[in-house]
Design a protein around this motif. Structure first.
Motif, PDB file in Angstrom:
ATOM      1  N   SER A 169       0.835  -1.194   0.000  1.00 54.36           N
ATOM      2  CA  SER A 169       0.000   0.000   0.000  1.00 54.36           C
ATOM      3  C   SER A 169       0.871   1.245   0.000  1.00 54.36           C
ATOM      4  O   SER A 169       2.020   1.221   0.415  1.00 54.36           O
ATOM      5  CB  SER A 169      -0.934   0.015   1.215  1.00 54.36           C
ATOM      6  N   THR A 170       0.319   2.333  -0.501  1.00 54.52           N
ATOM      7  CA  THR A 170       1.034   3.609  -0.535  1.00 54.52           C
ATOM      8  C   THR A 170       0.527   4.471   0.608  1.00 54.52           C
ATOM      9  O   THR A 170      -0.675   4.690   0.723  1.00 54.52           O
ATOM     10  CB  THR A 170       0.773   4.323  -1.872  1.00 54.52           C
ATOM     11  N   PRO A 171       1.410   4.987   1.453  1.00 60.56           N
ATOM     12  CA  PRO A 171       0.956   5.806   2.576  1.00 60.56           C
ATOM     13  C   PRO A 171       0.345   7.125   2.111  1.00 60.56           C
ATOM     14  O   PRO A 171       0.714   7.656   1.062  1.00 60.56           O
ATOM     15  CB  PRO A 171       2.225   6.048   3.394  1.00 60.56           C
ATOM     16  N   MET A 172      -0.584   7.626   2.896  1.00 58.07           N
ATOM     17  CA  MET A 172      -1.217   8.907   2.612  1.00 58.07           C
ATOM     18  C   MET A 172      -0.178  10.010   2.753  1.00 58.07           C
ATOM     19  O   MET A 172       0.509  10.092   3.760  1.00 58.07           O
ATOM     20  CB  MET A 172      -2.355   9.139   3.613  1.00 58.07           C
ATOM     21  N   GLY A 173      -0.054  10.842   1.748  1.00 52.96           N
ATOM     22  CA  GLY A 173       0.874  11.967   1.798  1.00 52.96           C
ATOM     23  C   GLY A 173       0.121  13.269   2.046  1.00 52.96           C
ATOM     24  O   GLY A 173      -1.109  13.330   1.969  1.00 52.96           O
ATOM     25  N   GLN A 174       0.860  14.311   2.348  1.00 54.10           N
ATOM     26  CA  GLN A 174       0.229  15.606   2.602  1.00 54.10           C
ATOM     27  C   GLN A 174      -0.441  16.151   1.350  1.00 54.10           C
ATOM     28  O   GLN A 174      -1.493  16.775   1.435  1.00 54.10           O
ATOM     29  CB  GLN A 174       1.263  16.584   3.148  1.00 54.10           C
ATOM     30  N   SER A 175       0.141  15.911   0.176  1.00 52.81           N
ATOM     31  CA  SER A 175      -0.484  16.382  -1.052  1.00 52.81           C
ATOM     32  C   SER A 175      -1.773  15.605  -1.334  1.00 52.81           C
ATOM     33  O   SER A 175      -2.740  16.162  -1.861  1.00 52.81           O
ATOM     34  CB  SER A 175       0.477  16.280  -2.233  1.00 52.81           C
ATOM     35  N   ASP A 176      -1.808  14.322  -0.971  1.00 48.23           N
ATOM     36  CA  ASP A 176      -3.028  13.523  -1.110  1.00 48.23           C
ATOM     37  C   ASP A 176      -4.125  14.084  -0.213  1.00 48.23           C
ATOM     38  O   ASP A 176      -5.276  14.228  -0.630  1.00 48.23           O
ATOM     39  CB  ASP A 176      -2.770  12.064  -0.729  1.00 48.23           C
ATOM     40  N   ALA A 177      -3.756  14.403   1.025  1.00 45.83           N
ATOM     41  CA  ALA A 177      -4.720  14.946   1.972  1.00 45.83           C
ATOM     42  C   ALA A 177      -5.260  16.290   1.489  1.00 45.83           C
ATOM     43  O   ALA A 177      -6.451  16.574   1.609  1.00 45.83           O
ATOM     44  CB  ALA A 177      -4.084  15.102   3.354  1.00 45.83           C
ATOM     45  N   SER A 178      -4.393  17.108   0.926  1.00 45.96           N
ATOM     46  CA  SER A 178      -4.805  18.405   0.404  1.00 45.96           C
ATOM     47  C   SER A 178      -5.822  18.232  -0.717  1.00 45.96           C
ATOM     48  O   SER A 178      -6.823  18.955  -0.790  1.00 45.96           O
ATOM     49  CB  SER A 178      -3.581  19.168  -0.101  1.00 45.96           C
ATOM     50  N   ARG A 179      -5.570  17.275  -1.597  1.00 42.86           N
ATOM     51  CA  ARG A 179      -6.487  17.008  -2.703  1.00 42.86           C
ATOM     52  C   ARG A 179      -7.855  16.536  -2.178  1.00 42.86           C
ATOM     53  O   ARG A 179      -8.898  16.942  -2.670  1.00 42.86           O
ATOM     54  CB  ARG A 179      -5.854  15.954  -3.622  1.00 42.86           C
ATOM     55  N   MET A 203     -16.705  18.787   6.473  1.00 43.81           N
ATOM     56  CA  MET A 203     -15.438  19.463   6.762  1.00 43.81           C
ATOM     57  C   MET A 203     -15.206  19.582   8.267  1.00 43.81           C
ATOM     58  O   MET A 203     -14.382  20.367   8.705  1.00 43.81           O
ATOM     59  CB  MET A 203     -15.410  20.853   6.117  1.00 43.81           C
ATOM     60  N   SER A 204     -15.904  18.779   9.050  1.00 40.90           N
ATOM     61  CA  SER A 204     -15.737  18.827  10.502  1.00 40.90           C
ATOM     62  C   SER A 204     -14.424  18.186  10.910  1.00 40.90           C
ATOM     63  O   SER A 204     -13.766  17.509  10.122  1.00 40.90           O
ATOM     64  CB  SER A 204     -16.904  18.095  11.181  1.00 40.90           C
ATOM     65  N   SER A 205     -14.067  18.379  12.159  1.00 37.43           N
ATOM     66  CA  SER A 205     -12.797  17.832  12.650  1.00 37.43           C
ATOM     67  C   SER A 205     -12.802  16.308  12.701  1.00 37.43           C
ATOM     68  O   SER A 205     -11.750  15.691  12.770  1.00 37.43           O
ATOM     69  CB  SER A 205     -12.473  18.397  14.032  1.00 37.43           C
ATOM     70  N   GLY A 206     -13.966  15.690  12.637  1.00 37.90           N
ATOM     71  CA  GLY A 206     -14.049  14.234  12.643  1.00 37.90           C
ATOM     72  C   GLY A 206     -14.313  13.655  11.270  1.00 37.90           C
ATOM     73  O   GLY A 206     -14.471  12.454  11.121  1.00 37.90           O
ATOM     74  N   GLY A 207     -14.368  14.506  10.244  1.00 42.47           N
ATOM     75  CA  GLY A 207     -14.671  14.057   8.892  1.00 42.47           C
ATOM     76  C   GLY A 207     -13.478  13.398   8.217  1.00 42.47           C
ATOM     77  O   GLY A 207     -12.350  13.411   8.717  1.00 42.47           O
ATOM     78  N   PHE A 208     -13.757  12.834   7.058  1.00 40.74           N
ATOM     79  CA  PHE A 208     -12.726  12.104   6.328  1.00 40.74           C
ATOM     80  C   PHE A 208     -11.553  13.004   5.939  1.00 40.74           C
ATOM     81  O   PHE A 208     -10.391  12.594   6.025  1.00 40.74           O
ATOM     82  CB  PHE A 208     -13.320  11.465   5.070  1.00 40.74           C
ATOM     83  N   ALA A 209     -11.841  14.244   5.524  1.00 40.53           N
ATOM     84  CA  ALA A 209     -10.768  15.153   5.111  1.00 40.53           C
ATOM     85  C   ALA A 209      -9.809  15.426   6.273  1.00 40.53           C
ATOM     86  O   ALA A 209      -8.586  15.451   6.093  1.00 40.53           O
ATOM     87  CB  ALA A 209     -11.350  16.457   4.578  1.00 40.53           C
ATOM     88  N   ALA A 210     -10.346  15.602   7.461  1.00 41.15           N
ATOM     89  CA  ALA A 210      -9.504  15.854   8.634  1.00 41.15           C
ATOM     90  C   ALA A 210      -8.680  14.619   8.991  1.00 41.15           C
ATOM     91  O   ALA A 210      -7.507  14.718   9.347  1.00 41.15           O
ATOM     92  CB  ALA A 210     -10.359  16.280   9.822  1.00 41.15           C
ATOM     93  N   ARG A 211      -9.293  13.444   8.875  1.00 38.44           N
ATOM     94  CA  ARG A 211      -8.554  12.212   9.162  1.00 38.44           C
ATOM     95  C   ARG A 211      -7.456  11.987   8.135  1.00 38.44           C
ATOM     96  O   ARG A 211      -6.366  11.527   8.463  1.00 38.44           O
ATOM     97  CB  ARG A 211      -9.509  11.021   9.212  1.00 38.44           C
ATOM     98  N   ALA A 212      -7.731  12.344   6.876  1.00 34.11           N
ATOM     99  CA  ALA A 212      -6.717  12.219   5.823  1.00 34.11           C
ATOM    100  C   ALA A 212      -5.545  13.150   6.109  1.00 34.11           C
ATOM    101  O   ALA A 212      -4.382  12.779   5.937  1.00 34.11           O
ATOM    102  CB  ALA A 212      -7.324  12.537   4.463  1.00 34.11           C
ATOM    103  N   GLN A 213      -5.849  14.366   6.552  1.00 36.86           N
ATOM    104  CA  GLN A 213      -4.785  15.314   6.871  1.00 36.86           C
ATOM    105  C   GLN A 213      -3.931  14.781   8.018  1.00 36.86           C
ATOM    106  O   GLN A 213      -2.702  14.861   7.985  1.00 36.86           O
ATOM    107  CB  GLN A 213      -5.339  16.681   7.241  1.00 36.86           C
ATOM    108  N   GLY A 214      -4.574  14.235   9.035  1.00 37.41           N
ATOM    109  CA  GLY A 214      -3.836  13.672  10.160  1.00 37.41           C
ATOM    110  C   GLY A 214      -2.929  12.532   9.724  1.00 37.41           C
ATOM    111  O   GLY A 214      -1.782  12.434  10.156  1.00 37.41           O
ATOM    112  N   ALA A 215      -3.426  11.679   8.837  1.00 39.67           N
ATOM    113  CA  ALA A 215      -2.621  10.562   8.343  1.00 39.67           C
ATOM    114  C   ALA A 215      -1.444  11.073   7.522  1.00 39.67           C
ATOM    115  O   ALA A 215      -0.317  10.580   7.655  1.00 39.67           O
ATOM    116  CB  ALA A 215      -3.481   9.622   7.504  1.00 39.67           C
ATOM    117  N   GLY A 216      -1.691  12.071   6.680  1.00 39.75           N
ATOM    118  CA  GLY A 216      -0.609  12.643   5.886  1.00 39.75           C
ATOM    119  C   GLY A 216       0.459  13.271   6.756  1.00 39.75           C
ATOM    120  O   GLY A 216       1.662  13.109   6.508  1.00 39.75           O
ATOM    121  N   ASP A 217       0.032  13.975   7.791  1.00 45.72           N
ATOM    122  CA  ASP A 217       0.985  14.594   8.714  1.00 45.72           C
ATOM    123  C   ASP A 217       1.800  13.543   9.463  1.00 45.72           C
ATOM    124  O   ASP A 217       3.018  13.672   9.611  1.00 45.72           O
ATOM    125  CB  ASP A 217       0.268  15.500   9.717  1.00 45.72           C
ATOM    126  N   ARG A 218       1.124  12.496   9.939  1.00 42.94           N
ATOM    127  CA  ARG A 218       1.833  11.433  10.663  1.00 42.94           C
ATOM    128  C   ARG A 218       2.859  10.756   9.751  1.00 42.94           C
ATOM    129  O   ARG A 218       3.989  10.496  10.164  1.00 42.94           O
ATOM    130  CB  ARG A 218       0.852  10.392  11.205  1.00 42.94           C
TER     131      ARG A 218
END
Length: 69
Positions: free
Chosen positions: A18-28, A40-55
Motif C-alpha cells: 500500500s502507498t501511505p497517505m501523503g500531505q499532497s493527497d490529503a490536500s487534494r 469538513m468537521s474535525s471528525g470528517g474524512f478530510a480531517a482524518r486524511a490530513q492527520g494521516a498525511g501529517d503522521r
C-alpha cells in the motif's frame, strides 16, 4: 440511517504494497470535499486524511511535492 457513513470495511492501509497517505493527497481530498459540500468537521474524512498525511510525513513517509534543500 443518518448522513454519517463510517464504513470501515474498506482497505484501511498498512497492508503490504500500500502507498501511505501523503500531505499532497490529503490536500487534494480536502479540496474535493470542500468543493462538493462534504463533511469538513474535525471528525470528517478530510480531517482524518490530513492527520494521516501529517503522521506519515513526520515518520519519514511520502512527502508532499517539491524537493527540500
Amino acid at each position: 440511517m443518518s448522513g454519517n457513513n463510517n464504513n470501515n470495511s474498506g482497505n484501511t492501509g498498512g497492508s503490504k504494497g500500500s502507498t501511505p497517505m501523503g500531505q499532497s493527497d490529503a490536500s487534494r481530498i480536502q479540496s474535493s470535499q470542500a468543493k462538493s459540500g462534504g463533511d469538513m468537521s474535525s471528525g470528517g474524512f478530510a480531517a482524518r486524511a490530513q492527520g494521516a498525511g501529517d503522521r506519515n510525513a513526520n515518520a519519514g513517509g511520502q512527502q508532499s511535492g517539491g524537493t527540500k534543500k
